[in-house]
Scaffold this motif. Sequence first.
Motif, PDB file in Angstrom:
ATOM      1  N   VAL A  41       3.034   3.421  -8.888  1.00  0.00           N
ATOM      2  CA  VAL A  41       3.707   2.519  -7.949  1.00  0.00           C
ATOM      3  C   VAL A  41       4.027   1.205  -8.651  1.00  0.00           C
ATOM      4  O   VAL A  41       3.151   0.559  -9.200  1.00  0.00           O
ATOM      5  N   GLY A  42       5.272   0.818  -8.609  1.00  0.00           N
ATOM      6  CA  GLY A  42       5.647  -0.486  -9.143  1.00  0.00           C
ATOM      7  C   GLY A  42       6.197  -0.399 -10.551  1.00  0.00           C
ATOM      8  O   GLY A  42       6.243   0.679 -11.113  1.00  0.00           O
ATOM      9  N   PRO A  43       6.651  -1.506 -11.112  1.00  0.00           N
ATOM     10  CA  PRO A  43       6.361  -2.881 -10.689  1.00  0.00           C
ATOM     11  C   PRO A  43       7.111  -3.360  -9.437  1.00  0.00           C
ATOM     12  O   PRO A  43       6.609  -4.252  -8.769  1.00  0.00           O
ATOM     13  N   VAL A  44       8.299  -2.819  -9.135  1.00  0.00           N
ATOM     14  CA  VAL A  44       8.986  -3.300  -7.933  1.00  0.00           C
ATOM     15  C   VAL A  44       8.401  -2.559  -6.736  1.00  0.00           C
ATOM     16  O   VAL A  44       8.421  -1.333  -6.688  1.00  0.00           O
ATOM     17  N   HIS A  45       7.838  -3.304  -5.797  1.00  0.00           N
ATOM     18  CA  HIS A  45       7.185  -2.695  -4.639  1.00  0.00           C
ATOM     19  C   HIS A  45       8.137  -2.619  -3.452  1.00  0.00           C
ATOM     20  O   HIS A  45       9.255  -3.112  -3.503  1.00  0.00           O
ATOM     21  N   ALA A  46       7.627  -2.051  -2.363  1.00  0.00           N
ATOM     22  CA  ALA A  46       8.479  -1.840  -1.200  1.00  0.00           C
ATOM     23  C   ALA A  46       8.601  -3.069  -0.313  1.00  0.00           C
ATOM     24  O   ALA A  46       9.590  -3.252   0.381  1.00  0.00           O
ATOM     25  N   GLY A  47       7.622  -3.939  -0.334  1.00  0.00           N
ATOM     26  CA  GLY A  47       7.643  -5.084   0.569  1.00  0.00           C
ATOM     27  C   GLY A  47       8.158  -6.341  -0.107  1.00  0.00           C
ATOM     28  O   GLY A  47       8.676  -6.306  -1.219  1.00  0.00           O
ATOM     29  N   ILE A  48       8.006  -7.461   0.595  1.00  0.00           N
ATOM     30  CA  ILE A  48       8.315  -8.761   0.006  1.00  0.00           C
ATOM     31  C   ILE A  48       7.042  -9.227  -0.669  1.00  0.00           C
ATOM     32  O   ILE A  48       6.161  -9.829  -0.058  1.00  0.00           O
ATOM     33  N   ILE A  49       6.908  -8.866  -1.934  1.00  0.00           N
ATOM     34  CA  ILE A  49       5.630  -9.034  -2.625  1.00  0.00           C
ATOM     35  C   ILE A  49       5.907  -9.129  -4.118  1.00  0.00           C
ATOM     36  O   ILE A  49       6.963  -8.741  -4.592  1.00  0.00           O
ATOM     37  N   GLU A  50       4.918  -9.645  -4.838  1.00  0.00           N
ATOM     38  CA  GLU A  50       5.094  -9.826  -6.277  1.00  0.00           C
ATOM     39  C   GLU A  50       5.023  -8.481  -7.005  1.00  0.00           C
ATOM     40  O   GLU A  50       4.504  -7.507  -6.474  1.00  0.00           O
ATOM     41  N   PRO A  51       5.526  -8.428  -8.253  1.00  0.00           N
ATOM     42  CA  PRO A  51       5.548  -7.150  -8.959  1.00  0.00           C
ATOM     43  C   PRO A  51       4.285  -6.870  -9.780  1.00  0.00           C
ATOM     44  O   PRO A  51       3.678  -7.776 -10.346  1.00  0.00           O
ATOM     45  N   GLY A  52       3.924  -5.611  -9.822  1.00  0.00           N
ATOM     46  CA  GLY A  52       2.794  -5.143 -10.621  1.00  0.00           C
ATOM     47  C   GLY A  52       2.765  -3.635 -10.521  1.00  0.00           C
ATOM     48  O   GLY A  52       3.418  -3.057  -9.650  1.00  0.00           O
ATOM     49  N   HIS A  53       2.039  -2.999 -11.410  1.00  0.00           N
ATOM     50  CA  HIS A  53       1.993  -1.526 -11.364  1.00  0.00           C
ATOM     51  C   HIS A  53       0.602  -1.070 -10.917  1.00  0.00           C
ATOM     52  O   HIS A  53      -0.407  -1.552 -11.414  1.00  0.00           O
ATOM     53  N   PHE A  54       0.594  -0.143  -9.971  1.00  0.00           N
ATOM     54  CA  PHE A  54      -0.658   0.464  -9.541  1.00  0.00           C
ATOM     55  C   PHE A  54      -0.595   1.946  -9.847  1.00  0.00           C
ATOM     56  O   PHE A  54       0.393   2.614  -9.525  1.00  0.00           O
ATOM     57  N   ARG A  55      -1.650   2.460 -10.467  1.00  0.00           N
ATOM     58  CA  ARG A  55      -1.709   3.885 -10.771  1.00  0.00           C
ATOM     59  C   ARG A  55      -2.839   4.471  -9.930  1.00  0.00           C
ATOM     60  O   ARG A  55      -4.008   4.160 -10.131  1.00  0.00           O
ATOM     61  N   PHE A  56      -2.434   5.297  -8.947  1.00  0.00           N
ATOM     62  CA  PHE A  56      -3.436   5.947  -8.098  1.00  0.00           C
ATOM     63  C   PHE A  56      -3.702   7.336  -8.633  1.00  0.00           C
ATOM     64  O   PHE A  56      -2.780   8.049  -9.004  1.00  0.00           O
ATOM     65  N   GLN A  57      -4.967   7.706  -8.640  1.00  0.00           N
ATOM     66  CA  GLN A  57      -5.326   9.092  -8.910  1.00  0.00           C
ATOM     67  C   GLN A  57      -5.997   9.589  -7.648  1.00  0.00           C
ATOM     68  O   GLN A  57      -6.952   8.978  -7.167  1.00  0.00           O
TER      69      GLN A  57
END
Lengths: 533, 172
Positions: free
Chosen positions: A181-197
Amino acid sequence: MSRQEQRVRPAQTTAFAAQLANADIDLTSVAGPAGPETLLELNPADWGRAAAVAATAGLRFAAVWGEHRPPELLVTTLLAGGDGHLLLRTVLPDSAPQLPSQTPSFPAADRPERHLQDMFGVRFVDHPDGRRWIRHRAWSAKWYPLRREAAIAGTPVAQTAPDRSYPFAPIAGSGVYEIPVGPVHAGIIEPGHFRFQAVGEDVLRLEAHLGYVHKGIEKLAEGRDLAGLARLAGRVSGDSSVVHTWAACQAAEHALGIDVPPRALALRAIFAERERIANHLGDIGAICNDVGFAFAQVQMTRLRELWQRTSAAVFGHRLLMDRVVPGGVAVDLVSDQLTPLHQEAQQLHQEVKSLMPVLLEYPSLQDRLRNTGVLSPANAERLGVLGYLGRASNLQDDLRRDAPYPPYDRLHIEVPAYLDGDIEKRVQVRGDEILIALGLIETLLEKLPEGELQAKLPLPNRECAGLGLVEGWRGETLAYLRLNAQGRVLRYFPRDPSWLSWPALEVLTPGNIVPDFPVCNKSVNGSYSGIDL
Amino acid sequence: MLRIFNKILRTGRLTEPLPAGEATVAELGAACQREIAAKFGGSLAIRMVDAGSCNGCELEMHAVNNSFYDIERFGIHFVASPRHADLLLVTGPVSRHMQAALLRTYAATPDPKLVVAMGDCGADGGEFGISYASCGAVANVIPVDAVIRGCPPTPLQLLQGLLQVLQIKTPE
């Protein structure tokens, strides 16, 4: 329901030097940058062991930063105990510098040390995770932006490649899958990358890869005058503009040895409490909105908007940016505004006092927030989290009470704390803190001293350093500053409390379902910009 | 539940007519609704991209959605994906670490599209400028149709800026 436990930690920092001596760790010198903190200088070889002694003594890791003074590199760790702060420092040669890591003793040192590794080229020999952190693909592995010889322009290519090769920790097993997920997210929020397992809906592991909004703040500060530094500090994290500016100015004031006029200090505290209230209002609404409870969002954004309008009308800026300046404040409070500000505080108190029970007693909301995103008190302490995140998990650190700086040294500071550590308690702590902050604003308005708004800033005429420590709405906010003889910045390091809260998100998310991640994230609300710098 | 209904009833309607030069802004709003009706099928979808902001602009972007400004009354709303967007609202100096993501977001946005750079940083790099870490203005990375200045722009400035962009600019 609301179990509270008062935690008073004994005088810890004072006994620390003796404990180091017991562990056969020699202190090469004992001094301090200006300010109330003691600085203990150690041999590099003892760096890791000193952290172990500190962890055993129950001290909290607060920050680590570097400083290049050719031919030396200074590495400084800030530790906190129940009775204040102390600094550990070691000096390395700047050619092939290496140092034992403090991460084995303090998990919170992990990413700060990797930031230091990427920005200065310090190798932490026994660091459990040698991966890069802040460096993506914009500059080479052999170039260190915060070395003195590194030019701020760097040698960027026209188009920086996407950072596809960050080695996320792998996971394997039947039915395990990854969600990037990311760096560009779905909401009005800052960018970053999340890796879910995940397996099915359940998150097994979460790893954040941040650094996307790194814009060179530490390097940009070099050479600035104090007015320019204050402007920059106000943009480390826009939601914490007041406290970062205050911390930077306090560091400068400590370094220069000047006293800020009492009226300016009281106004700074009013700004900081207004910032706390605005953000908590926004967060309570946004957390509820993330589980689909629009009523709370509408009500809280209404209150926040009215609050920000007053900030603009009375102090000239909706987010109170650039209201704190070196030596004091940029705006006064005219006396005919006192009554309206009192009335506003009382009205908001009424509103929040009546709204919070409506939210906290609403079964649908309880169903989603209670026992969701739990950070146990033990994990909170291990990670050294701060502010509302800590207080919902029974940690009560609050500089305004524990290491009070003016004007808080004259105020009674109440600190809420709960044991459950779930999202519901993070909402409740924010509600409590709004009411407490409103009380502080009322007291500050009542006792607003007369007098000057700014102290004159002398030229240092010699190199000097200072530390600023301010309790922001996210918690302890730090600024380290070194000035040259002309009063220009040699080194500025701002430490947002989010450095401590991001690792907690990775601890409290697993075990929750993937769709609850947004509300978990919002309840922690770490700043991306504040740590990417 | 009763307490919630009670609060909703007592709060009432908060949405404000746009102040400051009422007539012109109201006309602007009406004109833009016509533009949006004609060119965007009645609604304008915005995808925001934080390309390096301090997060101040994001706070005010949230504010245009509150009851007082209620940007949706003009048919303007924020969407989750650039593939659903007519307009990219970009904040921050573009950090070099966000350059590729911004270019891809731009490419993922279907034509015709508009790009608005929000805030002083988006306009010219602001406090951060161009460096080893920052590309500076949004226009240094993707074509920009308009800028809305301010640090950060107030919700009203943002709203008026967006309405102006729509009236003046027609996506190709």
